[in-house]
Scaffold this motif. Structure first.
Motif: not given
Length: 270
Positions: A72-101
Motif C-alpha cells: 500500500p505504500y507504493e501509492e503514497k507520497l514520501f512524507h506519507e510513507v515516512l509517517m505511516d511507517s513510523a506508526s507501525s513497528l512492523n515496518e521498520s525497514m521502510i521507516f528506516n530508509h525513509a527517515s534516514q533519507a
C-alpha cells in the motif's frame, strides 16, 4: 503574524504535494540548492558530498522503492510513507530508509556554499538567547551533544510545544517527527514533552516536503540538524575525535541561518 506565516507555508507546500502525487510510485532524489561538483565549502568537498548525497541517499531511496513495491505504500507520497511507517513497528525497514533519507535531505538543505558565513538575524539570536542564554552557549551545547553521540545518529535543534528551542539526539535513523521512532537513549520523556498540533516546518523546494499539519503533530518541530553518521565526516575529517570536532566547527560556518529561522513557527513575543 503567525497566521500569515502559516498561510504562506501552506501556499508553498500544496503545489509541491499536488505535482508530486503523479510520481509517488517512484521516489527520486530531490535536487539540492547547490551542486555536488561544487561542494559546500568549508564543510564538504565535492568528494564528500558525492558520498553523502550521490551514493548514500541514492542507495536509501532506491532501496525504499524496492521495499514499498507491491505494498500500500507504493501509492503514497514520501512524507506519507515516512509517517505511516513510523506508526507501525512492523515496518521498520521502510521507516528506516525513509527517515534516514528525510534526515539527510533536511541536513543538506540547511547548508549554503556561500564563501562568507551567513549572518544570524536578531530574531533568531533572540530565540536562542531565550532558550540557551546566548548564541555561543547554544553552539557549545549543540557541539557537546553531537560529540557525545556514541555510534551513528543525529543532533537536532527542535522547537517544543511551548516554543522553546531545545536539543535532541536521535540514534541511527531516529526521527523527531514521531515519539515512537525517536530512537533516543532517554526513556524519561513523557507525552507532555512533545509538540501537539505543530505545523510542518519543512515546506521547502524538496519532493520530501509535506503539507502543513502532516508531519509534526505530537512531536518536536525540527529546526536544524547535523549528521553524525561516519560517512558524513570521514572523507574530509577522518574518524578521530579531533576530526569530528573540526567537522562541527566547519558545520556552523556553513549553516544558512535564514533557512533555520524560516522553520520556526511559534513566534509569539517576537
Amino acid at each position: 503574524m503567525l497566521r500569515s506565516a502559516l498561510r504562506l507555508h501552506k501556499a508553498v507546500a500544496s503545489p509541491l504535494a499536488t505535482s508530486f502525487r503523479a510520481a509517488a510510485r517512484i521516489h527520486t532524489l530531490p535536487p539540492l540548492p547547490y551542486t555536488v561538483k561544487g561542494g559546500v565549502a568549508p564543510l564538504f568537498s565535492p568528494a564528500a558530498l558525492k558520498v553523502i548525497y550521490g551514493d548514500h541517499m541514492t542507495g536509501l531511496v532506491g532501496r525504499l522503492n524496492e521495499l514499498i513495491a507491491g505494498t500500500p505504500y507504493e501509492e503514497k507520497l514520501f512524507h506519507e510513507v515516512l509517517m505511516d511507517s513510523a506508526s507501525s513497528l512492523n515496518e521498520s525497514m521502510i521507516f528506516n530508509h525513509a527517515s534516514q533519507a528525510w534526515n539527510n535531505d533536511f541536513f543538506l538543505r540547511s547548508l549554503t556554499p556561500s564563501p562568507e558565513p551567513q549572518p544570524m538575524s536578531e530574531v533568531l539570536a533572540s530565540r536562542l538567547r531565550a532558550s540557551f542564554g546566548s548564541v555561543e552557549i547554544f553552539k557549545r551545547e549543540f557541539t557537546t551533544n553531537a560529540l557525545g553521540l556514541f555510534g551513528s545518529g543525529w543532533t537536532w535543534l527542535v522547537e517544543d510545544k511551548d516554543g522553546r528551542l531545545v536539543l535532541l539526539n536521535t540514534y541511527n535513523a531516529g526521527s523527531p517527527h514521531h515519539r515512537r521512532r525517536m530512537n533516543r537513549m532517554d526513556y524519561s520523556a513523557t507525552d507532555g514533552d512533545f509538540a501537539a498540533q505543530a505545523q510542518n516546518p519543512y515546506a521547502g523546494n524538496s519532493k520530501f516536503s509535506a503539507p502543513a499539519k502532516q508531519m509534526a503533530n505530537h512531536s518536536y518541530v525540527p529546526i536544524l540538524c547535523v549528521s553524525m553518521w561516519e560517512h558524513a565526516y570521514m572523507t574530509d575529517y577522518g574518524l578521530t575525535p579531533e576530526g569530528r570536532k573540526r567537522y562541527l566547527e566547519e558545520f556552523f560556518k556553513t549553516v544558512d541561518w535564514s533557512v533555520v529561522e524560516s522553520r520556526i513557527f511559534r513566534v509569539s513575543g517576537f
